[in-house]
Design a protein around this motif. Structure first.
Motif, PDB file in Angstrom:
ATOM      1  N   HIS A   1       0.845  -1.192   0.000  1.00  0.00           N
ATOM      2  CA  HIS A   1       0.000   0.000   0.000  1.00  0.00           C
ATOM      3  C   HIS A   1       0.880   1.242   0.000  1.00  0.00           C
ATOM      4  O   HIS A   1       1.710   1.419   0.895  1.00  0.00           O
ATOM      5  CB  HIS A   1      -0.903  -0.017   1.235  1.00  0.00           C
ATOM      6  CG  HIS A   1      -1.813   1.158   1.318  1.00  0.00           C
ATOM      7  ND1 HIS A   1      -2.378   1.575   2.489  1.00  0.00           N
ATOM      8  CD2 HIS A   1      -2.254   2.030   0.369  1.00  0.00           C
ATOM      9  CE1 HIS A   1      -3.128   2.640   2.276  1.00  0.00           C
ATOM     10  NE2 HIS A   1      -3.065   2.936   0.994  1.00  0.00           N
ATOM     11  N   VAL A   2       0.685   2.097  -1.001  1.00  0.00           N
ATOM     12  CA  VAL A   2       1.461   3.325  -1.160  1.00  0.00           C
ATOM     13  C   VAL A   2       0.582   4.526  -0.835  1.00  0.00           C
ATOM     14  O   VAL A   2      -0.513   4.670  -1.385  1.00  0.00           O
ATOM     15  CB  VAL A   2       1.995   3.460  -2.603  1.00  0.00           C
ATOM     16  CG1 VAL A   2       2.782   4.759  -2.769  1.00  0.00           C
ATOM     17  CG2 VAL A   2       2.855   2.265  -2.982  1.00  0.00           C
ATOM     18  N   LEU A   3       1.069   5.398   0.051  1.00  0.00           N
ATOM     19  CA  LEU A   3       0.440   6.699   0.262  1.00  0.00           C
ATOM     20  C   LEU A   3       1.168   7.706  -0.615  1.00  0.00           C
ATOM     21  O   LEU A   3       2.384   7.868  -0.509  1.00  0.00           O
ATOM     22  CB  LEU A   3       0.533   7.124   1.725  1.00  0.00           C
ATOM     23  CG  LEU A   3       0.093   8.571   2.026  1.00  0.00           C
ATOM     24  CD1 LEU A   3      -1.379   8.776   1.698  1.00  0.00           C
ATOM     25  CD2 LEU A   3       0.389   8.925   3.476  1.00  0.00           C
ATOM     26  N   PHE A   4       0.439   8.390  -1.489  1.00  0.00           N
ATOM     27  CA  PHE A   4       1.031   9.336  -2.423  1.00  0.00           C
ATOM     28  C   PHE A   4       0.410  10.706  -2.193  1.00  0.00           C
ATOM     29  O   PHE A   4      -0.797  10.894  -2.377  1.00  0.00           O
ATOM     30  CB  PHE A   4       0.783   8.858  -3.858  1.00  0.00           C
ATOM     31  CG  PHE A   4       1.351   9.744  -4.924  1.00  0.00           C
ATOM     32  CD1 PHE A   4       2.572  10.385  -4.755  1.00  0.00           C
ATOM     33  CD2 PHE A   4       0.672   9.929  -6.122  1.00  0.00           C
ATOM     34  CE1 PHE A   4       3.109  11.201  -5.747  1.00  0.00           C
ATOM     35  CE2 PHE A   4       1.190  10.732  -7.130  1.00  0.00           C
ATOM     36  CZ  PHE A   4       2.412  11.376  -6.931  1.00  0.00           C
ATOM     37  N   VAL A   5       1.233  11.678  -1.785  1.00  0.00           N
ATOM     38  CA  VAL A   5       0.766  13.030  -1.509  1.00  0.00           C
ATOM     39  C   VAL A   5       1.332  13.968  -2.564  1.00  0.00           C
ATOM     40  O   VAL A   5       2.545  14.199  -2.605  1.00  0.00           O
ATOM     41  CB  VAL A   5       1.176  13.484  -0.093  1.00  0.00           C
ATOM     42  CG1 VAL A   5       0.598  14.872   0.207  1.00  0.00           C
ATOM     43  CG2 VAL A   5       0.704  12.490   0.961  1.00  0.00           C
TER      44      VAL A   5
ATOM     45  N   ASP B   1      -2.831  17.727  -9.978  1.00  0.00           N
ATOM     46  CA  ASP B   1      -3.822  16.709 -10.340  1.00  0.00           C
ATOM     47  C   ASP B   1      -3.321  15.764 -11.424  1.00  0.00           C
ATOM     48  O   ASP B   1      -3.537  14.550 -11.349  1.00  0.00           O
ATOM     49  CB  ASP B   1      -5.117  17.379 -10.816  1.00  0.00           C
ATOM     50  CG  ASP B   1      -5.829  18.141  -9.703  1.00  0.00           C
ATOM     51  OD1 ASP B   1      -5.544  17.855  -8.530  1.00  0.00           O
ATOM     52  OD2 ASP B   1      -6.664  19.004 -10.020  1.00  0.00           O
ATOM     53  N   VAL B   2      -2.655  16.316 -12.435  1.00  0.00           N
ATOM     54  CA  VAL B   2      -2.191  15.490 -13.557  1.00  0.00           C
ATOM     55  C   VAL B   2      -1.133  14.493 -13.084  1.00  0.00           C
ATOM     56  O   VAL B   2      -1.195  13.294 -13.385  1.00  0.00           O
ATOM     57  CB  VAL B   2      -1.639  16.373 -14.694  1.00  0.00           C
ATOM     58  CG1 VAL B   2      -1.017  15.501 -15.781  1.00  0.00           C
ATOM     59  CG2 VAL B   2      -2.748  17.242 -15.271  1.00  0.00           C
ATOM     60  N   ILE B   3      -0.137  14.994 -12.337  1.00  0.00           N
ATOM     61  CA  ILE B   3       0.931  14.111 -11.842  1.00  0.00           C
ATOM     62  C   ILE B   3       0.351  13.063 -10.897  1.00  0.00           C
ATOM     63  O   ILE B   3       0.708  11.879 -10.960  1.00  0.00           O
ATOM     64  CB  ILE B   3       2.031  14.930 -11.135  1.00  0.00           C
ATOM     65  CG1 ILE B   3       2.736  15.845 -12.140  1.00  0.00           C
ATOM     66  CG2 ILE B   3       3.037  13.996 -10.447  1.00  0.00           C
ATOM     67  CD1 ILE B   3       3.763  16.762 -11.502  1.00  0.00           C
ATOM     68  N   ARG B   4      -0.548  13.503 -10.013  1.00  0.00           N
ATOM     69  CA  ARG B   4      -1.109  12.579  -9.027  1.00  0.00           C
ATOM     70  C   ARG B   4      -1.883  11.444  -9.711  1.00  0.00           C
ATOM     71  O   ARG B   4      -1.692  10.264  -9.396  1.00  0.00           O
ATOM     72  CB  ARG B   4      -2.024  13.334  -8.059  1.00  0.00           C
ATOM     73  CG  ARG B   4      -2.525  12.462  -6.899  1.00  0.00           C
ATOM     74  CD  ARG B   4      -3.343  13.253  -5.888  1.00  0.00           C
ATOM     75  NE  ARG B   4      -4.586  13.761  -6.459  1.00  0.00           N
ATOM     76  CZ  ARG B   4      -4.807  15.035  -6.759  1.00  0.00           C
ATOM     77  NH1 ARG B   4      -3.858  15.946  -6.548  1.00  0.00           N
ATOM     78  NH2 ARG B   4      -5.956  15.421  -7.280  1.00  0.00           N
ATOM     79  N   GLU B   5      -2.729  11.805 -10.662  1.00  0.00           N
ATOM     80  CA  GLU B   5      -3.547  10.779 -11.310  1.00  0.00           C
ATOM     81  C   GLU B   5      -2.716   9.871 -12.203  1.00  0.00           C
ATOM     82  O   GLU B   5      -2.908   8.645 -12.213  1.00  0.00           O
ATOM     83  CB  GLU B   5      -4.660  11.452 -12.108  1.00  0.00           C
ATOM     84  CG  GLU B   5      -5.681  12.168 -11.218  1.00  0.00           C
ATOM     85  CD  GLU B   5      -6.640  13.033 -12.002  1.00  0.00           C
ATOM     86  OE1 GLU B   5      -6.632  12.949 -13.256  1.00  0.00           O
ATOM     87  OE2 GLU B   5      -7.400  13.796 -11.371  1.00  0.00           O
ATOM     88  N   ALA B   6      -1.779  10.448 -12.953  1.00  0.00           N
ATOM     89  CA  ALA B   6      -0.953   9.640 -13.858  1.00  0.00           C
ATOM     90  C   ALA B   6      -0.053   8.686 -13.066  1.00  0.00           C
ATOM     91  O   ALA B   6       0.112   7.513 -13.437  1.00  0.00           O
ATOM     92  CB  ALA B   6      -0.111  10.543 -14.751  1.00  0.00           C
TER      93      ALA B   6
ATOM     94  N   MET C   1      -1.257  -0.969  -4.372  1.00  0.00           N
ATOM     95  CA  MET C   1      -2.468  -0.301  -3.930  1.00  0.00           C
ATOM     96  C   MET C   1      -2.088   1.128  -3.576  1.00  0.00           C
ATOM     97  O   MET C   1      -1.098   1.341  -2.868  1.00  0.00           O
ATOM     98  CB  MET C   1      -3.064  -0.987  -2.705  1.00  0.00           C
ATOM     99  CG  MET C   1      -3.541  -2.405  -2.951  1.00  0.00           C
ATOM    100  SD  MET C   1      -4.311  -3.119  -1.481  1.00  0.00           S
ATOM    101  CE  MET C   1      -2.927  -3.162  -0.340  1.00  0.00           C
ATOM    102  N   VAL C   2      -2.836   2.108  -4.047  1.00  0.00           N
ATOM    103  CA  VAL C   2      -2.437   3.505  -3.893  1.00  0.00           C
ATOM    104  C   VAL C   2      -3.551   4.328  -3.269  1.00  0.00           C
ATOM    105  O   VAL C   2      -4.706   4.269  -3.712  1.00  0.00           O
ATOM    106  CB  VAL C   2      -2.057   4.129  -5.259  1.00  0.00           C
ATOM    107  CG1 VAL C   2      -1.607   5.576  -5.072  1.00  0.00           C
ATOM    108  CG2 VAL C   2      -0.959   3.315  -5.935  1.00  0.00           C
ATOM    109  N   THR C   3      -3.199   5.083  -2.228  1.00  0.00           N
ATOM    110  CA  THR C   3      -4.060   6.136  -1.705  1.00  0.00           C
ATOM    111  C   THR C   3      -3.400   7.448  -2.084  1.00  0.00           C
ATOM    112  O   THR C   3      -2.292   7.744  -1.625  1.00  0.00           O
ATOM    113  CB  THR C   3      -4.206   6.050  -0.180  1.00  0.00           C
ATOM    114  OG1 THR C   3      -4.848   4.818   0.167  1.00  0.00           O
ATOM    115  CG2 THR C   3      -5.038   7.217   0.355  1.00  0.00           C
TER     116      THR C   3
END
Length: 234
Positions: free
Chosen positions: A5-9, A13-18, A29-31
């Motif tokens: 499980h990866v927490l990504f902050v 928006d573009v970088i986060r979604e891509a 698994m990504v939050t």
């Protein structure tokens, strides 16, 4: 990595979604959240296996979030910074991050770095090599260097009898030094053995972690050999 499980902050928006899509394609698994306060809330609620924190996020910046996470956990943290030469890199490492990646980054490179961090966290006792010095062996795999005791089997460290809390990266670094007390270890060797950088990397990662380790086990325990690297005093 299917259960990782990866927490990504990341606030872009573009970088986060891509990036989330790229990581999920590789089985993570990504939050993914857009600010530091949501990142801290998600960390406490979900307890991820690794955190990817952009330095410049609103609410609670990445460096401050890293400090908050490190106060509560030894979970691996990778900082993301848009400026390789920025003080942000050093600040993130000093806050307790284990590594950093410069933006813009290739998805495959990021995945490789995540896997490298997870490998060394899953094998904290992976340091090896014959010791040139002869530290006193107390029992089992415990070594003594003056008032410093390193239990290489139980993964515990004590200074003057008091337990010392190390992150897994700091523990691997100390194990490398303990395996060869009195031997100078170059930054490149430490990058390869501790950070799994067979291709080389930024030696600031080593320098900051050595400083953090010195702060915990004693400033004079690890000696700087100018122009060559570091060595553990027996």
């Amino acid at each position: 990595m299917a259960d990782t499980h990866v927490l990504f902050v990341e606030d872009d928006d573009v970088i986060r979604e891509a990036t989330q899509l790229a990581l999920e394609r590789d089985g993570f698994m990504v939050t993914a959240v857009p600010d530091g306060l949501l990142g801290l809330e998600s960390f406490r609620a979900r307890r991820p296996d690794i955190a990817l924190l952009d330095v410049m996020v609103p609410g609670l910046d990445g460096v401050s979030l890293c400090r908050r996470i490190r106060d509560e956990s030894t979970v691996p943290v990778i900082m993301l910074s848009a400026r390789a030469d920025s003080i942000d890199v050093v600040l993130g490492l000093e806050a307790g991050a284990d590594d950093y990646v410069t933006k813009p980054f290739d998805g495959a490179v990021l995945v490789a770095r995540i896997r490298a961090v997870l490998r060394r966290f899953g094998h904290a006792s992976g340091a090896n090599g014959a010791a040139d010095g002869t530290p006193e062996t107390i029992e089992g795999g415990t070594l003594r260097f003056g008032d410093l005791e390193v239990d290489t089997e139980g993964m515990e460290v004590r200074k003057a009898g008091t337990p010392v809390a190390l992150t897994p990266t700091e523990m691997r670094l100390l194990l490398e030094f303990s395996a060869a007390p009195g031997t100078v270890l170059s930054r490149d060797r430490l990058l390869e053995r501790v950070w799994d950088y067979g291709w080389g990397g930024d030696t600031r990662v080593v320098d900051v972690h050595v400083q953090r380790l010195r702060g915990k086990i004693g400033q004079d325990r690890i000696e700087t050999v100018r122009g060559f690297g570091y060595k553990l005093r027996g």
